[in-house]
Design an enzyme around this catalytic site. Sequence first.
Site, PDB file in Angstrom:
ATOM      1  N   HIS D  18      -3.006  10.798   5.489  1.00 15.52           N
ATOM      2  CA  HIS D  18      -3.040   9.723   6.488  1.00 15.52           C
ATOM      3  C   HIS D  18      -4.237   9.877   7.419  1.00 15.52           C
ATOM      4  O   HIS D  18      -4.935   8.911   7.730  1.00 15.52           O
ATOM      5  CB  HIS D  18      -1.771   9.753   7.366  1.00 15.52           C
ATOM      6  CG  HIS D  18      -0.502   9.427   6.653  1.00 15.52           C
ATOM      7  ND1 HIS D  18       0.593  10.276   6.671  1.00 15.52           N
ATOM      8  CD2 HIS D  18      -0.119   8.353   5.911  1.00 15.52           C
ATOM      9  CE1 HIS D  18       1.575   9.718   5.981  1.00 15.52           C
ATOM     10  NE2 HIS D  18       1.178   8.571   5.508  1.00 15.52           N
ATOM     11  N   LYS D  42      16.206   2.969   5.060  1.00 12.81           N
ATOM     12  CA  LYS D  42      15.936   4.364   4.727  1.00 12.81           C
ATOM     13  C   LYS D  42      16.026   5.239   5.972  1.00 12.81           C
ATOM     14  O   LYS D  42      15.429   4.952   7.001  1.00 12.81           O
ATOM     15  CB  LYS D  42      14.541   4.497   4.102  1.00 12.81           C
ATOM     16  CG  LYS D  42      14.609   4.712   2.596  1.00 12.81           C
ATOM     17  CD  LYS D  42      13.280   4.964   1.906  1.00 12.81           C
ATOM     18  CE  LYS D  42      12.068   5.211   2.752  1.00 12.81           C
ATOM     19  NZ  LYS D  42      10.834   5.214   1.930  1.00 12.81           N
ATOM     20  N   ARG D  91      -3.547   5.924  -3.590  1.00 14.15           N
ATOM     21  CA  ARG D  91      -3.702   7.206  -4.275  1.00 14.15           C
ATOM     22  C   ARG D  91      -3.590   7.091  -5.792  1.00 14.15           C
ATOM     23  O   ARG D  91      -4.381   7.646  -6.524  1.00 14.15           O
ATOM     24  CB  ARG D  91      -2.664   8.202  -3.766  1.00 14.15           C
ATOM     25  CG  ARG D  91      -2.785   8.456  -2.247  1.00 14.15           C
ATOM     26  CD  ARG D  91      -1.613   9.280  -1.738  1.00 14.15           C
ATOM     27  NE  ARG D  91      -0.380   8.590  -2.019  1.00 14.15           N
ATOM     28  CZ  ARG D  91       0.644   9.069  -2.708  1.00 14.15           C
ATOM     29  NH1 ARG D  91       0.591  10.311  -3.158  1.00 14.15           N
ATOM     30  NH2 ARG D  91       1.716   8.355  -2.940  1.00 14.15           N
ATOM     31  N   SER D 129       4.135  11.816   1.842  1.00 11.77           N
ATOM     32  CA  SER D 129       5.191  12.247   2.746  1.00 11.77           C
ATOM     33  C   SER D 129       6.456  12.574   1.969  1.00 11.77           C
ATOM     34  O   SER D 129       7.190  13.499   2.314  1.00 11.77           O
ATOM     35  CB  SER D 129       5.476  11.152   3.785  1.00 11.77           C
ATOM     36  OG  SER D 129       4.366  10.984   4.635  1.00 11.77           O
TER      37      SER D 129
END
Lengths: 152, 152, 152, 152, 152, 152
Positions: D18, D42, D91, D129
Amino acid sequence: MKRIALVPGTFDPITIGHVDIIDRALPMFDELWIGIGRNSIKQSLFPEEKRREWIENIYGSNKKIKVEAYEGLTTDFCHKIGALFIIRGIRTTADFDYEKNIAQMNKAQYPDIESIFLMCNPAYTAISSTIVRDIIRNGGDASQFIPSQIKL
Amino acid sequence: MKRIALVPGTFDPITIGHVDIIDRALPMFDELWIGIGRNSIKQSLFPEEKRREWIENIYGSNKKIKVEAYEGLTTDFCHKIGALFIIRGIRTTADFDYEKNIAQMNKAQYPDIESIFLMCNPAYTAISSTIVRDIIRNGGDASQFIPSQIKL
Amino acid sequence: MKRIALVPGTFDPITIGHVDIIDRALPMFDELWIGIGRNSIKQSLFPEEKRREWIENIYGSNKKIKVEAYEGLTTDFCHKIGALFIIRGIRTTADFDYEKNIAQMNKAQYPDIESIFLMCNPAYTAISSTIVRDIIRNGGDASQFIPSQIKL
Amino acid sequence: MKRIALVPGTFDPITIGHVDIIDRALPMFDELWIGIGRNSIKQSLFPEEKRREWIENIYGSNKKIKVEAYEGLTTDFCHKIGALFIIRGIRTTADFDYEKNIAQMNKAQYPDIESIFLMCNPAYTAISSTIVRDIIRNGGDASQFIPSQIKL
Amino acid sequence: MKRIALVPGTFDPITIGHVDIIDRALPMFDELWIGIGRNSIKQSLFPEEKRREWIENIYGSNKKIKVEAYEGLTTDFCHKIGALFIIRGIRTTADFDYEKNIAQMNKAQYPDIESIFLMCNPAYTAISSTIVRDIIRNGGDASQFIPSQIKL
Amino acid sequence: MKRIALVPGTFDPITIGHVDIIDRALPMFDELWIGIGRNSIKQSLFPEEKRREWIENIYGSNKKIKVEAYEGLTTDFCHKIGALFIIRGIRTTADFDYEKNIAQMNKAQYPDIESIFLMCNPAYTAISSTIVRDIIRNGGDASQFIPSQIKL
């Protein structure tokens, strides 16, 4: 022999992407079933009756189309209604990976049933029921992604 | 020095895809551990004892193979059993993306442990424990996807 | 029995990505061949002798490593040198798609030969001989992507 | 006119991946908001206050950066703060598929907001994460993947 | 109205993968054309007459199948033969990306023509004419990948 | 300081997909260069003068936009014109894989230059100069895929 196909899905809710695939699949078959799969694990946002009603509002007048909810394996439902073809739209490579596995497993179990894929209309590529639900849950306006016949 | 490898997984249940990878990895190593990872978050369909029993039925007579359940990080379990190699099969690009990240993170933390990948036998590409469980839950027949030694 | 592996490639030129894969594969095998594949269709940027010399400069003192050029099928070369394992690094999903097909076709023809894949070191993911050649052709400085032992 | 951008995320926890994206996005804009999205579905591993505190520890002294939590649609938050640009790092191809859909749906709803993507630093490609949380939950050491300013 | 479909390709040479797709597409249509596309840029390995002869050896006795070479746009050939459906098999995500673009461009130009995709039989996933040609060029034995009726 | 960006490409020919990306990138920068890369290896379909003329017809009256052909590395051209940002549109995962590698290699060599990606307008996802050229070469009508200002 009648060529019968099934378009399975959760349709939670039906989007303009679903409608595009159904409309394009229609000319290939003599009868087209829209099957609302009951999923015992995932909770739907809209109740089954609502989702079914929306589909019937859109396709109710079309004699070639039938709408029905089902539980259990999609292939078992195919056998029940006499469908030898399963229709699915593909939007992304993630879709492709997922659909390929399901189709190949179905074929291994029931070689008489063929899964047939249409490429999503590019303009609708990003539209998924998942994102539509997310917009609705967050109070956004998803009306441009769902058929004009339905009011959320 | 003995070359020891770990094949980690949930094996819920073990499939003919797992067996293919294990059989092909065997000639490369002097000792091969099949590690049943305990996942505190995801609930398994079959109890751990059952999953372990199935694997032992298949490989019990093979002196090079050991079966054990573990919790925590896979790399920590490797260190405990002296394994410098982790074996994984890859079936799809979704698998690839997932496995690549895990392997690279493991390598960053434990440079002495190497993750090694085999390409799935193409005939078994679509077989995953996830789909097998789905077939079983929906009352379908998944027997062609699991080793003949085990009875569900 | 000796475990012999082949790392095939064009090595036009060898990059730090290749070196990383070779170094990591070494502990798994008793003998490692670096095979420079002759490609009758694609013209190489650097002559074969140069590419071979660079590899020998890097690995010449390592008794486990042998360097040799070959033509024809990689699997035929494996049989000639007694290698039962082919080592390949994977960087991207495009690599994965390509390598999977080759590996599965090789396996279908020669079930005794196993293709083994390592995930590229993430820092080297973007490095390919193709891009390195492109930098060189355009007068750029590619030295950070190739082993320090070689001078272009 | 000031060019204002939003970097949305859960930052549970913020990683060096990040930080890399934020640092690289900074020169492009006059003001950069880091928006901590509240997700009603979540459950996060770290409390919102903690996640916010970490980000402020890292960027607190930078006048161009503002940190704020938000709920609801990211695009609505953009309008609230006057941001016409959403910044995201990519990514993997799985990231790409996911981000593409979100960006295109956002664009369909709010054509004035542009989503802008940076390619992850290759060395950080595998860091997410999700995996960092998994390491932490299993008692592993994730410190090399998170900024040195924060202590878990 | 007769449902007519086209299976376009170079068939250089026809493989068991092609045959699988053609055999599975047959029940869906009243007439199936196998169209050998002439490519002015890429040189084929086998002459057009040979490729056509092989296909006729396999399907010659099937009244529903017609074989013909064509040049120019595949969609123009569809119009000429009255085919409203183009059939393609998909093997990998690379295939998917490529086929999706072609199908969507064709649809944009000729909305009356629908492209329909079948997922490759998993056992044939790795088989492509490209690799088959490569095996043949390098003196390998590709017979297991091509239909038994043809002798290379 | 002026924010200057480069949109590099071959523009053989420029498509409505290119125009969409350029138009969306414009608000982010003070100056936008459209760079026509000369490729010594690949032969273009349209001469450089023609490709440049088309772009100037479309953007000639826009003071923020400059058009210029260049050879050699794109990053070197950036330095020459003072651009710290390279703009690219992404359509598919194949694009993503390709662009990611180029961007990361550029970043490794020139950390001061940032590559920035926009997601293609979904309606234009399938449009590439490659397919447009293919349509033109085969005598098809590609006019709906190219800007209305240009006549092929």
